[in-house]
Motif scaffolding. Structure first.
Motif: not given
Length: 272
Positions: A40-43, A48-49, A169-171
């Motif tokens: 997983l990547y991205g702020l 969230a993960a 995006s975190g969902a």
């Protein structure tokens, strides 16, 4: 008259054999690829993960700047990062991935059974929607409008991945994923459980807003271009269309999902 020269000399054959043996040694000693590991990547995605206690965190990489931007609590297990340069993450996910300086190696989240929906009153069902960008965007809308679960088939659906999670995006961390083998059977079970199963179809006989009739709704969306399969169309309780008065008569499946979820939530709120 001379004959044709040999295609390769004994020396060539000797070096070819050495190269082959070298390749075989490398393959034998290479670590096995674990298909259960997801990167997983991205702020937003990684934060969230990391904050999800259901996540099995294996390895967390971050640049110094990205780690500061994450603003992680200090008491969350698994949030100790290996500080790296951006190129180290590029090497793992590719230079084209917009990783924003963070990467989390983790196990995919467990899927749930259809009978685990409990008292949920809004779920989203995907009929062979395979594009991970679309599914990620749909997940984001589903969480925003309070859907309890995303239901997909075990085949012809994208698995959890960095691309899907980045689009969400975190969902991904805030909604249950139910995986079924036979969609028609699942829709029948949902209907028997009190859900009104509504298939979105551009040629549906009624407008979506006029189609709602109960306190539990399962919205069913088909793949981009193909739409709902015939078996799905014949199984849902209702076929409905979005009212689109403009020159363009169809929407991207993720946009259609957002509009339909908004309408369904408005209907459910009107009943409370």
């Amino acid at each position: 008259m001379t004959g044709k020269p040999p295609s390769h000399t004994p020396k060539d054959t000797h070096y070819a054999r050495l190269r082959r043996e070298h390749r075989e040694r490398i393959q034998a000693n290479a670590p096995a690829v674990d298909d259960s590991i997801v990167r997983l990547y991205g702020l937003h995605t990684v934060r969230a993960a990391l904050l999800n206690p259901r996540r099995a965190k294996l390895r967390f990489l971050a640049t110094r700047n990205a780690l500061q931007r994450l603003e992680l609590p200090e008491d969350i297990p698994g949030t100790t990062a290996e500080i790296v340069e951006p190129r180290a993450i590029d090497a793992l996910v590719g230079a084209d991935a917009v990783h924003q300086g963070v990467l989390l190696e983790t196990r995919a989240l467990d899927t749930k059974r259809l009978d685990a929906l409990g008292e949920a009153n809004l779920v989203l069902v995907l009929d062979q929607v395979t594009d991970p960008h679309n599914v990620g965007a749909i997940l984001r809308s589903a969480v925003a409008f309070g859907a309890a679960a995303l239901i997909t088939t075990s085949r012809n659906s994208p698995q959890e991945s960095g691309v899907l999670a980045k689009a969400a995006s975190g969902a991904l961390e805030h909604i249950d994923h139910v995986e079924v083998r036979n969609l028609a059977d699942a829709l029948t079970t949902l209907s028997q459980s009190g859900f009104q199963t509504i298939g979105l179809d551009s040629e549906g006989p009624a407008e979506l807003e006029q189609s709602f009739s109960g306190g539990r709704i399962a919205l069913v969306l088909g793949a981009e271009g193909k739409g709902l399969r015939q078996k799905t169309r014949s199984t849902v309780d209702t076929l409905a269309r979005l009212d689109l008065p403009g020159a363009i008569r169809s929407l991207n499946v993720s946009n259609a999902a957002a509009v339909a979820l908004y309408a369904a939530r408005a209907h459910l709120l009107s009943r409370s």
